[in-house]
Design a protein around this motif. Sequence first.
Motif, PDB file in Angstrom:
ATOM      1  N   UNK A 153     -15.163  25.539 -51.753  1.00 35.85           N
ATOM      2  CA  UNK A 153     -15.218  24.115 -51.438  1.00 35.85           C
ATOM      3  C   UNK A 153     -15.310  24.035 -49.919  1.00 35.85           C
ATOM      4  N   UNK A 154     -15.909  22.988 -49.381  1.00 35.93           N
ATOM      5  CA  UNK A 154     -16.144  22.974 -47.931  1.00 35.93           C
ATOM      6  C   UNK A 154     -14.838  22.952 -47.139  1.00 35.93           C
ATOM      7  N   UNK A 155     -13.835  22.198 -47.624  1.00 35.25           N
ATOM      8  CA  UNK A 155     -12.572  22.157 -46.865  1.00 35.25           C
ATOM      9  C   UNK A 155     -11.958  23.548 -46.794  1.00 35.25           C
ATOM     10  N   UNK A 156     -11.921  24.237 -47.938  1.00 39.19           N
ATOM     11  CA  UNK A 156     -11.325  25.577 -47.958  1.00 39.19           C
ATOM     12  C   UNK A 156     -12.110  26.525 -47.049  1.00 39.19           C
ATOM     13  N   UNK A 157     -13.432  26.438 -47.109  1.00 39.79           N
ATOM     14  CA  UNK A 157     -14.271  27.326 -46.301  1.00 39.79           C
ATOM     15  C   UNK A 157     -13.987  27.116 -44.809  1.00 39.79           C
ATOM     16  N   UNK A 158     -13.959  25.846 -44.415  1.00 40.64           N
ATOM     17  CA  UNK A 158     -13.737  25.531 -43.004  1.00 40.64           C
ATOM     18  C   UNK A 158     -12.317  25.902 -42.566  1.00 40.64           C
ATOM     19  N   UNK A 159     -11.346  25.639 -43.453  1.00 39.14           N
ATOM     20  CA  UNK A 159      -9.955  25.981 -43.122  1.00 39.14           C
ATOM     21  C   UNK A 159      -9.830  27.494 -42.924  1.00 39.14           C
ATOM     22  N   UNK A 160     -10.524  28.267 -43.749  1.00 41.65           N
ATOM     23  CA  UNK A 160     -10.462  29.720 -43.643  1.00 41.65           C
ATOM     24  C   UNK A 160     -11.097  30.199 -42.332  1.00 41.65           C
ATOM     25  N   UNK A 161     -12.271  29.669 -42.034  1.00 39.91           N
ATOM     26  CA  UNK A 161     -12.959  30.054 -40.792  1.00 39.91           C
ATOM     27  C   UNK A 161     -12.074  29.732 -39.587  1.00 39.91           C
ATOM     28  N   UNK A 162     -11.473  28.562 -39.620  1.00 39.73           N
ATOM     29  CA  UNK A 162     -10.710  28.115 -38.450  1.00 39.73           C
ATOM     30  C   UNK A 162      -9.384  28.843 -38.296  1.00 39.73           C
ATOM     31  N   UNK A 163      -8.951  29.570 -39.327  1.00 38.77           N
ATOM     32  CA  UNK A 163      -7.753  30.406 -39.168  1.00 38.77           C
ATOM     33  C   UNK A 163      -8.146  31.872 -39.014  1.00 38.77           C
ATOM     34  N   UNK A 164      -9.430  32.145 -38.936  1.00 41.43           N
ATOM     35  CA  UNK A 164      -9.883  33.528 -38.742  1.00 41.43           C
ATOM     36  C   UNK A 164      -9.638  34.413 -39.954  1.00 41.43           C
ATOM     37  N   UNK A 165      -9.781  33.838 -41.170  1.00 43.68           N
ATOM     38  CA  UNK A 165      -9.523  34.606 -42.397  1.00 43.68           C
ATOM     39  C   UNK A 165     -10.850  34.857 -43.133  1.00 43.68           C
ATOM     40  N   UNK A 166     -11.243  36.126 -43.337  1.00 43.00           N
ATOM     41  CA  UNK A 166     -12.489  36.405 -44.064  1.00 43.00           C
ATOM     42  C   UNK A 166     -12.329  36.108 -45.554  1.00 43.00           C
ATOM     43  N   UNK A 167     -13.464  35.893 -46.237  1.00 44.87           N
ATOM     44  CA  UNK A 167     -13.399  35.381 -47.616  1.00 44.87           C
ATOM     45  C   UNK A 167     -14.040  36.289 -48.649  1.00 44.87           C
ATOM     46  N   UNK A 168     -13.476  36.216 -49.851  1.00 50.62           N
ATOM     47  CA  UNK A 168     -14.143  36.723 -51.046  1.00 50.62           C
ATOM     48  C   UNK A 168     -14.619  35.462 -51.761  1.00 50.62           C
ATOM     49  N   UNK A 169     -15.938  35.381 -52.001  1.00 50.17           N
ATOM     50  CA  UNK A 169     -16.503  34.104 -52.454  1.00 50.17           C
ATOM     51  C   UNK A 169     -16.781  34.121 -53.947  1.00 50.17           C
TER      52      UNK A 169
END
Length: 460
Positions: free
Chosen positions: A359-375
């Motif tokens: 979801x866009x909020x989760x994606x942006x929140x992750x980027x802004x905390x410097x956390x890489x993602x499993x999508x």
Amino acid sequence: MEPKMRRGARLVLSPLPFQGHITPMLQLASILHSKGFSITIIHTQFNSPNSSNYPDFTFIPIPDGLSEIISSISDPVTFLSLLNVNCVIPFRDCLVRLLSETSSNDGTETETIPCLISDAMMHFTQGVADSLKLPRLVLRTGSIESFLTFAAIPVLKQKGYFLPRSDSELEMPVTELPPLKVKDLPTLNTKDPEAFYQLQGTIVNQAKVSSGLIYNTFDDLEQSGLATLGQQFPIPIFTIGPFHKLFSASSSSLLTQDRSCISWLDTQAPKSVIYVSFGSIVSMDETEFVEMAWGLANSKCPFLWVVRSGLVKGSEQVEPLWPDGFLEMINGKGCIVKWAPQQEVLAHPAVGGFWTHNGWNSTLESICEGVPMLCRPSFGDQMVNARYVSHVWKVGLRLENCKLERGEIERSIRILMVEKEGEEMREIVASLKGKAEVCIRNGGSSYQSLEDLIARILSF
Ligand code: UDP
């Protein structure tokens, strides 16, 4: 500190009644309030926001006729279409009343309403605003790139991209929108895909004739999309995100956040925990849930998993679904909650990865905390977000199989959490985090765009 009031200006904002839309709208309201505007929120009775967390705002509920029938509507397109019909009259009546209250001048200074700010998906509000000669600004709560994909639907449809596809065709590139693949194009679990495309068309067209588009994103992240958007949408565009770095998402949560997971995170080693959450709407079948559980357990990485009521289709209660031996096996290694304080979780030093639905909020929140993602995207704009995360920004990897499978999950978690590839993503996302911080500082692009937005509002 009380903001210096821009005397006389009251902004009316109206969110789409879902968590991922209510949060950014209330954050935007808080940002504008901090700049001196008075705030009124017109909202549906369905999923109404928690007004007690916003004592400075005025909340006005309108009857939507949805709460009574929501349980019988299983199709999201039917729901969104009904919302855009049912709300027209009560919304209009409410705006008329607000406008008349603010225009009656008894000699004392009165407030004006310079404009309406509404969610892009509340497309009916454009017609209402036009009929009252009130400018409408649109908040698009997703990314710019996903909006461009929605805007391209008519052309892509004409070229046959939405025809039924074989598995190998789904892997083909969409040459008009690199680096998207056919399987990344927006879908919704609906009986009537045609109605979905039409709905998206109306949302895009009504945004195009609005007085401006506001995005919760930042220029360094979506530079090229922003340039394309400017060509396709010749109206003012404001990129003022990330909102949550200015105002937290916690106060707009519709569910109670279980803070016990923060004390659990406090006991874990730095960057060792994978946080797992699929947001407020995504659901899966029981088989996938079981695969997910074993994939997590077998990865041997500590995890914090949000298992929301309704995550598994057809089961409000998840307890009976735990596979035999699972809870014993993860004892101490895993923490499971029904809803987490996500922003705080992502900012916690123990968190080193985020398995997300994008979801866009989760994606942006992750980027802004410097956390890489499993999508693991499911529907709507999530596939586009996931493709950008994995292939453009290179801050995550994607589970490419359609169905969740424990072996792929286990391997992917280990790549993200313990292997070099994950470490490289962590370095890239740390630099994006830095860029996001610069954007909102005095002189940064989001800071400047917010100044431009205020000037635009005051010009009406
Ligand atoms: N969220 C939360 N606790 C959770 C899971 C999600 O507070 O346990 C918040 C998250 O921080 C985000 C929002 O819910 O702001 C979800 O929005 P998103 O656009 O990521 O997904 P959606 O719910 O719309 O699918």
